[in-house]
Enzyme design. Structure first.
Site, PDB file in Angstrom:
ATOM      1  N   ASN A  31       0.836  -1.206   0.197  1.00 35.15           N
ATOM      2  CA  ASN A  31       0.105  -0.073  -0.010  1.00 35.15           C
ATOM      3  C   ASN A  31       0.947   1.220  -0.054  1.00 35.15           C
ATOM      4  O   ASN A  31       2.056   1.329   0.906  1.00 35.15           O
ATOM      5  CB  ASN A  31      -0.750   0.022   1.186  1.00 35.15           C
ATOM      6  CG  ASN A  31      -1.830  -1.293   1.186  1.00 35.15           C
ATOM      7  OD1 ASN A  31      -2.384  -1.596   0.109  1.00 35.15           O
ATOM      8  ND2 ASN A  31      -2.196  -1.672   2.349  1.00 35.15           N
ATOM      9  N   HIS A  90       6.409  -1.615   3.525  1.00 40.98           N
ATOM     10  CA  HIS A  90       6.466  -2.954   4.008  1.00 40.98           C
ATOM     11  C   HIS A  90       5.732  -4.032   2.705  1.00 40.98           C
ATOM     12  O   HIS A  90       4.716  -3.243   2.198  1.00 40.98           O
ATOM     13  CB  HIS A  90       5.684  -3.400   5.171  1.00 40.98           C
ATOM     14  CG  HIS A  90       4.484  -2.501   5.653  1.00 40.98           C
ATOM     15  ND1 HIS A  90       4.306  -1.248   5.749  1.00 40.98           N
ATOM     16  CD2 HIS A  90       3.180  -2.809   5.346  1.00 40.98           C
ATOM     17  CE1 HIS A  90       3.202  -0.646   5.862  1.00 40.98           C
ATOM     18  NE2 HIS A  90       2.292  -1.761   5.687  1.00 40.98           N
TER      19      HIS A  90
HETATM   20  P1  5GP Z   1      -0.636  -0.519   5.981  1.00 43.82           P
HETATM   21  O1  5GP Z   1      -2.118  -0.111   6.198  1.00 43.82           O
HETATM   22  O2  5GP Z   1       0.280   0.521   6.205  1.00 43.82           O
HETATM   23  O3  5GP Z   1      -0.297  -0.987   4.516  1.00 43.82           O
HETATM   24  O4  5GP Z   1      -0.264  -1.754   6.711  1.00 43.82           O
HETATM   25  C1  5GP Z   1       0.063  -1.424   8.111  1.00 43.82           C
HETATM   26  C2  5GP Z   1      -0.283  -2.855   8.861  1.00 43.82           C
HETATM   27  O5  5GP Z   1       0.395  -2.828  10.116  1.00 43.82           O
HETATM   28  C3  5GP Z   1      -1.796  -3.023   9.103  1.00 43.82           C
HETATM   29  O6  5GP Z   1      -2.229  -4.330   8.413  1.00 43.82           O
HETATM   30  C4  5GP Z   1      -2.098  -3.120  10.640  1.00 43.82           C
HETATM   31  O7  5GP Z   1      -2.659  -4.266  10.930  1.00 43.82           O
HETATM   32  C5  5GP Z   1      -0.522  -3.648  10.928  1.00 43.82           C
HETATM   33  N1  5GP Z   1      -0.183  -3.150  12.452  1.00 43.82           N
HETATM   34  C6  5GP Z   1      -0.481  -1.656  12.970  1.00 43.82           C
HETATM   35  N2  5GP Z   1       0.047  -1.876  14.262  1.00 43.82           N
HETATM   36  C7  5GP Z   1       0.716  -3.130  14.345  1.00 43.82           C
HETATM   37  C8  5GP Z   1       1.115  -3.473  15.394  1.00 43.82           C
HETATM   38  O8  5GP Z   1       1.558  -3.171  16.572  1.00 43.82           O
HETATM   39  N3  5GP Z   1       1.929  -4.944  15.597  1.00 43.82           N
HETATM   40  C9  5GP Z   1       1.695  -5.490  14.351  1.00 43.82           C
HETATM   41  N4  5GP Z   1       2.183  -6.719  14.287  1.00 43.82           N
HETATM   42  N5  5GP Z   1       0.959  -5.063  13.129  1.00 43.82           N
HETATM   43  C10 5GP Z   1       0.468  -3.707  13.125  1.00 43.82           C
END
Ligand code: 5GP
Length: 114
Positions: A87, A100
């Site tokens: 994303n 990521h």
């Molecule tokens: P994005 O929305 O930026 O592509 O993905 C971020 C991801 O990080 C989300 O899927 C969310 O659930 C995950 N995430 C957010 N906070 C934490 C955390 O404290 N620990 C873990 N393991 N994942 C997290």
């Protein structure tokens, strides 16, 4: 852009279910899984978004993809299939500004995504 919680996970300052690590990458289970298997592959050196990546980051980005593919193969998800997602920024749904790759597996994925 300032550091995110992923830097704290990399430094082991907050816990995570880590499934893979090497010199450049860390992989851990997503706290809010969107599939039976949902693992985040994160470079230890922070790049905020894919839009911030440059040519010199190519090897690191390649390693992210290869590490996710190797994990899927080792865990037996590859024959049935899986999905990798990056994303980028607000419309892409990015919430953590540390680049990521999401690895999603264990169910049939749909297209178009939401
Ligand atoms: P994005 O929305 O930026 O592509 O993905 C971020 C991801 O990080 C989300 O899927 C969310 O659930 C995950 N995430 C957010 N906070 C934490 C955390 O404290 N620990 C873990 N393991 N994942 C997290």
């Amino acid at each position: 852009m300032s550091e995110t919680l992923f830097d704290k996970i990399i430094r082991r300052e907050i816990p995570a279910d880590i499934v893979y690590e090497d010199d450049a990458l860390l992989a851990f289970r997503d706290i809010n899984p969107q599939a039976p298997v949902h693992v985040l592959f994160v470079p230890k050196r922070r790049i905020a978004t894919l839009d911030d990546a440059r040519g010199e980051d190519g090897t690191l980005l390649g390693r992210l993809l290869l590490a996710a593919a190797a994990y899927a193969r080792a865990q037996g998800f590859a024959p049935n299939g899986y999905r990798l997602v990056v994303n980028c920024n607000a419309d892409g749904g990015q919430t953590v500004f540390h680049l990521h790759v999401h690895l999603l597996a264990g169910r049939t994925m749909h297209w178009p995504p939401g």
